[in-house]
Design a protein around this motif. Structure first.
Motif, PDB file in Angstrom:
ATOM      1  N   MET A   1       0.847  -1.187   0.000  1.00 59.14           N
ATOM      2  CA  MET A   1       0.000   0.000   0.000  1.00 59.14           C
ATOM      3  C   MET A   1       0.883   1.238   0.000  1.00 59.14           C
ATOM      4  O   MET A   1       1.857   1.321   0.729  1.00 59.14           O
ATOM      5  N   ARG A   2       0.484   2.184  -0.843  1.00 59.04           N
ATOM      6  CA  ARG A   2       1.154   3.489  -0.850  1.00 59.04           C
ATOM      7  C   ARG A   2       0.083   4.568  -0.714  1.00 59.04           C
ATOM      8  O   ARG A   2      -0.910   4.566  -1.425  1.00 59.04           O
ATOM      9  N   VAL A   3       0.300   5.479   0.231  1.00 57.38           N
ATOM     10  CA  VAL A   3      -0.646   6.568   0.480  1.00 57.38           C
ATOM     11  C   VAL A   3      -0.301   7.727  -0.443  1.00 57.38           C
ATOM     12  O   VAL A   3       0.834   8.210  -0.447  1.00 57.38           O
ATOM     13  N   GLU A   4      -1.289   8.156  -1.233  1.00 59.95           N
ATOM     14  CA  GLU A   4      -1.142   9.329  -2.085  1.00 59.95           C
ATOM     15  C   GLU A   4      -2.107  10.382  -1.558  1.00 59.95           C
ATOM     16  O   GLU A   4      -3.283  10.099  -1.341  1.00 59.95           O
ATOM     17  N   PHE A   5      -1.590  11.580  -1.332  1.00 60.98           N
ATOM     18  CA  PHE A   5      -2.371  12.625  -0.691  1.00 60.98           C
ATOM     19  C   PHE A   5      -2.408  13.860  -1.567  1.00 60.98           C
ATOM     20  O   PHE A   5      -1.377  14.381  -1.979  1.00 60.98           O
ATOM     21  N   ASP A   6      -3.607  14.348  -1.850  1.00 62.11           N
ATOM     22  CA  ASP A   6      -3.800  15.545  -2.672  1.00 62.11           C
ATOM     23  C   ASP A   6      -4.002  16.733  -1.732  1.00 62.11           C
ATOM     24  O   ASP A   6      -5.126  17.080  -1.360  1.00 62.11           O
ATOM     25  N   GLU A   7      -2.901  17.361  -1.344  1.00 65.56           N
ATOM     26  CA  GLU A   7      -2.930  18.433  -0.336  1.00 65.56           C
ATOM     27  C   GLU A   7      -3.891  19.574  -0.672  1.00 65.56           C
ATOM     28  O   GLU A   7      -4.614  20.039   0.213  1.00 65.56           O
ATOM     29  N   PRO A   8      -3.959  20.049  -1.925  1.00 67.23           N
ATOM     30  CA  PRO A   8      -4.883  21.149  -2.215  1.00 67.23           C
ATOM     31  C   PRO A   8      -6.357  20.806  -1.962  1.00 67.23           C
ATOM     32  O   PRO A   8      -7.159  21.698  -1.722  1.00 67.23           O
ATOM     33  N   LYS A   9      -6.700  19.545  -1.996  1.00 65.37           N
ATOM     34  CA  LYS A   9      -8.090  19.136  -1.741  1.00 65.37           C
ATOM     35  C   LYS A   9      -8.423  19.100  -0.253  1.00 65.37           C
ATOM     36  O   LYS A   9      -9.585  19.149   0.130  1.00 65.37           O
ATOM     37  N   CYS A  10      -7.433  18.996   0.601  1.00 64.80           N
ATOM     38  CA  CYS A  10      -7.638  18.814   2.043  1.00 64.80           C
ATOM     39  C   CYS A  10      -8.413  19.995   2.639  1.00 64.80           C
ATOM     40  O   CYS A  10      -8.086  21.157   2.404  1.00 64.80           O
ATOM     41  N   VAL A  11      -9.450  19.662   3.428  1.00 65.62           N
ATOM     42  CA  VAL A  11     -10.263  20.691   4.092  1.00 65.62           C
ATOM     43  C   VAL A  11      -9.970  20.774   5.592  1.00 65.62           C
ATOM     44  O   VAL A  11     -10.691  21.415   6.335  1.00 65.62           O
ATOM     45  N   ALA A  12      -8.913  20.111   6.034  1.00 65.27           N
ATOM     46  CA  ALA A  12      -8.436  20.172   7.417  1.00 65.27           C
ATOM     47  C   ALA A  12      -9.454  19.656   8.429  1.00 65.27           C
ATOM     48  O   ALA A  12      -9.536  20.166   9.543  1.00 65.27           O
ATOM     49  N   ALA A  33      -3.667  18.270   6.503  1.00 60.75           N
ATOM     50  CA  ALA A  33      -3.033  17.001   6.824  1.00 60.75           C
ATOM     51  C   ALA A  33      -1.661  16.876   6.177  1.00 60.75           C
ATOM     52  O   ALA A  33      -1.384  17.481   5.141  1.00 60.75           O
ATOM     53  N   ILE A  34      -0.836  16.069   6.813  1.00 61.28           N
ATOM     54  CA  ILE A  34       0.452  15.681   6.248  1.00 61.28           C
ATOM     55  C   ILE A  34       0.577  14.167   6.398  1.00 61.28           C
ATOM     56  O   ILE A  34       0.021  13.581   7.330  1.00 61.28           O
ATOM     57  N   VAL A  35       1.278  13.569   5.488  1.00 62.41           N
ATOM     58  CA  VAL A  35       1.503  12.122   5.523  1.00 62.41           C
ATOM     59  C   VAL A  35       2.830  11.874   6.219  1.00 62.41           C
ATOM     60  O   VAL A  35       3.871  12.352   5.775  1.00 62.41           O
ATOM     61  N   LEU A  36       2.786  11.129   7.302  1.00 58.55           N
ATOM     62  CA  LEU A  36       3.995  10.799   8.050  1.00 58.55           C
ATOM     63  C   LEU A  36       4.691   9.573   7.481  1.00 58.55           C
ATOM     64  O   LEU A  36       5.902   9.429   7.601  1.00 58.55           O
ATOM     65  N   ASP A  37       3.904   8.658   6.892  1.00 60.57           N
ATOM     66  CA  ASP A  37       4.447   7.404   6.376  1.00 60.57           C
ATOM     67  C   ASP A  37       3.661   7.018   5.126  1.00 60.57           C
ATOM     68  O   ASP A  37       2.544   6.509   5.222  1.00 60.57           O
ATOM     69  N   ALA A  38       4.227   7.272   3.956  1.00 55.81           N
ATOM     70  CA  ALA A  38       3.534   7.000   2.693  1.00 55.81           C
ATOM     71  C   ALA A  38       3.449   5.510   2.374  1.00 55.81           C
ATOM     72  O   ALA A  38       2.643   5.104   1.547  1.00 55.81           O
ATOM     73  N   VAL A  48      -5.679   3.070   7.774  1.00 57.98           N
ATOM     74  CA  VAL A  48      -5.469   3.955   6.625  1.00 57.98           C
ATOM     75  C   VAL A  48      -6.638   3.843   5.651  1.00 57.98           C
ATOM     76  O   VAL A  48      -7.110   4.851   5.120  1.00 57.98           O
ATOM     77  N   ARG A  49      -7.129   2.633   5.430  1.00 60.29           N
ATOM     78  CA  ARG A  49      -8.305   2.455   4.563  1.00 60.29           C
ATOM     79  C   ARG A  49      -9.507   3.206   5.120  1.00 60.29           C
ATOM     80  O   ARG A  49     -10.244   3.856   4.382  1.00 60.29           O
ATOM     81  N   GLU A  50      -9.696   3.120   6.433  1.00 62.36           N
ATOM     82  CA  GLU A  50     -10.808   3.830   7.059  1.00 62.36           C
ATOM     83  C   GLU A  50     -10.632   5.344   6.917  1.00 62.36           C
ATOM     84  O   GLU A  50     -11.585   6.064   6.598  1.00 62.36           O
ATOM     85  N   ALA A  51      -9.408   5.831   7.136  1.00 59.08           N
ATOM     86  CA  ALA A  51      -9.138   7.263   7.000  1.00 59.08           C
ATOM     87  C   ALA A  51      -9.449   7.740   5.581  1.00 59.08           C
ATOM     88  O   ALA A  51     -10.058   8.796   5.394  1.00 59.08           O
ATOM     89  N   ALA A  52      -9.059   6.967   4.589  1.00 59.32           N
ATOM     90  CA  ALA A  52      -9.335   7.331   3.196  1.00 59.32           C
ATOM     91  C   ALA A  52     -10.840   7.331   2.934  1.00 59.32           C
ATOM     92  O   ALA A  52     -11.358   8.212   2.247  1.00 59.32           O
ATOM     93  N   ALA A  63      -2.733   3.558  -3.356  1.00 59.01           N
ATOM     94  CA  ALA A  63      -2.210   2.851  -4.509  1.00 59.01           C
ATOM     95  C   ALA A  63      -1.819   1.436  -4.072  1.00 59.01           C
ATOM     96  O   ALA A  63      -1.447   1.213  -2.935  1.00 59.01           O
ATOM     97  N   GLY A  64      -1.962   0.527  -4.995  1.00 55.66           N
ATOM     98  CA  GLY A  64      -1.597  -0.855  -4.688  1.00 55.66           C
ATOM     99  C   GLY A  64      -2.675  -1.592  -3.943  1.00 55.66           C
ATOM    100  O   GLY A  64      -2.437  -2.631  -3.347  1.00 55.66           O
TER     101      GLY A  64
END
Length: 65
Positions: A1-12, A33-38, A48-52, A63-64
């Motif tokens: 699993m790889r976490v991909e984060f679209d920062e401009p979309k984040c609403v905090a 948000a920031i990703v500590l471990d991609a 992570v699945r629940e967070a997404a 991804a993956g």
């Protein structure tokens, strides 16, 4: 699993940081948000699945999966 984060979309909203604190955090200045471990270890995958899934901005992609 790889976490991909679209920062401009984040609403905090902070849901990701509450659900998976080992993988996500929030910047102090604006709450974005920031990703500590991609590439989190397998024991973090369910959180992570629940967070997404609950991200109101759909800013987290896995991804993956």
């Amino acid at each position: 699993m790889r976490v991909e984060f679209d920062e401009p979309k984040c609403v905090a909203a902070g849901q990701c940081a509450m659900i998976a604190p080992a993988v996500f955090d929030q910047r102090d200045e604006d709450g974005v948000a920031i990703v500590l471990d991609a590439t989190p270890p397998e024991e973090e995958h369910d959180a992570v699945r629940e967070a997404a899934a609950v991200c109101p901005a759909a800013a987290i992609r896995l991804a993956g999966e």
